[in-house]
Design a protein around this motif. Sequence first.
Motif, PDB file in Angstrom:
ATOM      1  N   LYS A  76      41.981 -50.892 -20.148  1.00  0.00           N
ATOM      2  CA  LYS A  76      41.197 -51.088 -19.245  1.00  0.00           C
ATOM      3  C   LYS A  76      40.221 -51.956 -19.847  1.00  0.00           C
ATOM      4  CE  LYS A  76      40.467 -46.308 -17.497  1.00  0.00           C
ATOM      5  NZ  LYS A  76      39.884 -44.479 -17.270  1.00  0.00           N
ATOM      6  N   VAL A 102      39.281 -55.159 -19.098  1.00  0.00           N
ATOM      7  CA  VAL A 102      38.548 -56.147 -17.597  1.00  0.00           C
ATOM      8  C   VAL A 102      38.953 -56.993 -18.039  1.00  0.00           C
ATOM      9  CG1 VAL A 102      37.892 -55.641 -16.312  1.00  0.00           C
ATOM     10  CG2 VAL A 102      38.063 -53.507 -16.734  1.00  0.00           C
ATOM     11  N   TYR A 133      39.534 -57.815 -11.491  1.00  0.00           N
ATOM     12  CA  TYR A 133      39.493 -56.280 -11.044  1.00  0.00           C
ATOM     13  C   TYR A 133      39.060 -55.480 -10.315  1.00  0.00           C
ATOM     14  CZ  TYR A 133      39.067 -51.776 -12.237  1.00  0.00           C
ATOM     15  OH  TYR A 133      39.186 -50.300 -12.890  1.00  0.00           O
ATOM     16  N   ARG A 134      38.316 -55.201  -9.585  1.00  0.00           N
ATOM     17  CA  ARG A 134      37.485 -55.061  -8.494  1.00  0.00           C
ATOM     18  C   ARG A 134      38.377 -55.791  -7.243  1.00  0.00           C
ATOM     19  NH1 ARG A 134      32.716 -57.387 -10.497  1.00  0.00           N
ATOM     20  NH2 ARG A 134      32.599 -59.711  -9.728  1.00  0.00           N
ATOM     21  N   ALA A 166      41.015 -53.379  -8.006  1.00  0.00           N
ATOM     22  CA  ALA A 166      40.137 -52.002  -7.235  1.00  0.00           C
ATOM     23  C   ALA A 166      40.532 -51.512  -5.672  1.00  0.00           C
ATOM     24  CB  ALA A 166      38.789 -51.674  -7.947  1.00  0.00           C
ATOM     25  N   PRO A 182      43.139 -48.038  -5.588  1.00  0.00           N
ATOM     26  CA  PRO A 182      41.677 -47.436  -6.138  1.00  0.00           C
ATOM     27  C   PRO A 182      42.113 -46.718  -7.222  1.00  0.00           C
ATOM     28  CG  PRO A 182      41.544 -47.111  -3.575  1.00  0.00           C
ATOM     29  CD  PRO A 182      43.055 -47.964  -3.883  1.00  0.00           C
ATOM     30  N   GLU A 190      41.321 -46.719 -11.075  1.00  0.00           N
ATOM     31  CA  GLU A 190      39.962 -46.208 -11.567  1.00  0.00           C
ATOM     32  C   GLU A 190      40.450 -44.782 -11.964  1.00  0.00           C
ATOM     33  OE1 GLU A 190      37.212 -46.855  -8.732  1.00  0.00           O
ATOM     34  OE2 GLU A 190      36.898 -48.938  -9.174  1.00  0.00           O
ATOM     35  N   GLU A 191      41.018 -44.297 -11.645  1.00  0.00           N
ATOM     36  CA  GLU A 191      42.111 -42.980 -12.530  1.00  0.00           C
ATOM     37  C   GLU A 191      43.268 -42.739 -13.790  1.00  0.00           C
ATOM     38  OE1 GLU A 191      43.521 -41.190  -8.806  1.00  0.00           O
ATOM     39  OE2 GLU A 191      41.537 -41.473  -7.531  1.00  0.00           O
ATOM     40  N   GLN A 222      43.253 -43.606 -20.416  1.00  0.00           N
ATOM     41  CA  GLN A 222      42.862 -45.185 -21.150  1.00  0.00           C
ATOM     42  C   GLN A 222      44.140 -45.425 -22.587  1.00  0.00           C
ATOM     43  OE1 GLN A 222      39.416 -46.084 -22.463  1.00  0.00           O
ATOM     44  NE2 GLN A 222      39.119 -47.865 -22.952  1.00  0.00           N
TER      45      GLN A 222
END
Length: 327
Positions: free
Chosen positions: A34, A36, A44-45, A48, A52, A55-56, A59
């Motif tokens: 993570k 970023v 990164y956005r 995502a 999606p 984001e789950e 780490q």
Amino acid sequence: AEPASRILIDDGRYLIALALIHPDPVSLLSAWPKDVHRIGPAYYRQFAEKFPRIEELKQSASSAANFSVEQVLAAEPDLAIFSLQSQPSAEEIAQIGNAGIPVAVIDFFNHPLENLEPSFRLLGAVTGREEQAEAFIAFRAERLAKIRDRLAADAGPRPRVFLEPHAARTDECCPSPGKGNIGDYITLAGGDNIGAEVISGVTGTLNREYVIEADPQVYIATGGPHMEGTNGLLIGPGYDEETIRATLARVVARPGIAGLAAVREGHAHGLAHQLLNSPLDILTVDTLATWIRPDLFADVDPEETLRLLNERFLAVPLTGTYWIDLD
């Protein structure tokens, strides 16, 4: 025995590498650090929004942080991929292996011109994407060969180059590549890296007096969104050219830098650090070649290389400004 489908990585830039060979690179991961900042928050956005699930993901430890065997085991990967410059110890790798998790070590950082191609080929092999990996390797090799071949036929002098990574992030002067890493690209692009003369390792620090004495003919600062809150270069998606150029002007106005021949004569440039230490290095090589030897590489077009990368390879296209001239 089968393509990996639950990979743990220790560097976010490996996600970009997977995006060059797989239409859904996030689907291949069980954990990532993570980090970023290494790919940029705007990029990164984009990941995502398209995937999606990122984001789950669990780490994992970053290659720049303390390693944890427990963190690896908790992610339950079917393969763990680590960076050469910060790989776990032999004992830690044995512990991971005893848990039934194979380990691979790759290098996009220490000696990328030697190790990036075999590292990328390994990524293709472990994910069952050999054909796609070979297509990208051929694309990259063709562009590197164009630079190498043209320089091999030229006996002209090599301009002195000072590339300052994360320039002006602190008051310390001056970080620099040594023998390896981005220094290898400077040599490939026809330049004489002033850091290689005195830094024995991959990276190190030059004192201000040495930089002034070397009086480089080309100056390049790297930066990115991670430089927010510093006096450094802001560059990449989310920044307009006026902002980028203004922050570059601030970087080169520092004592010891402002008087360099490169700055006085209009050969100061800015480069997004996110282009380094990943297979996107061909954009770096193209850009460096046009800055260091414009007499030889006026026909080299990094924008065209970027267009082809987006069209032919990247699952998430790159947008924004990644390189700029001060003038």
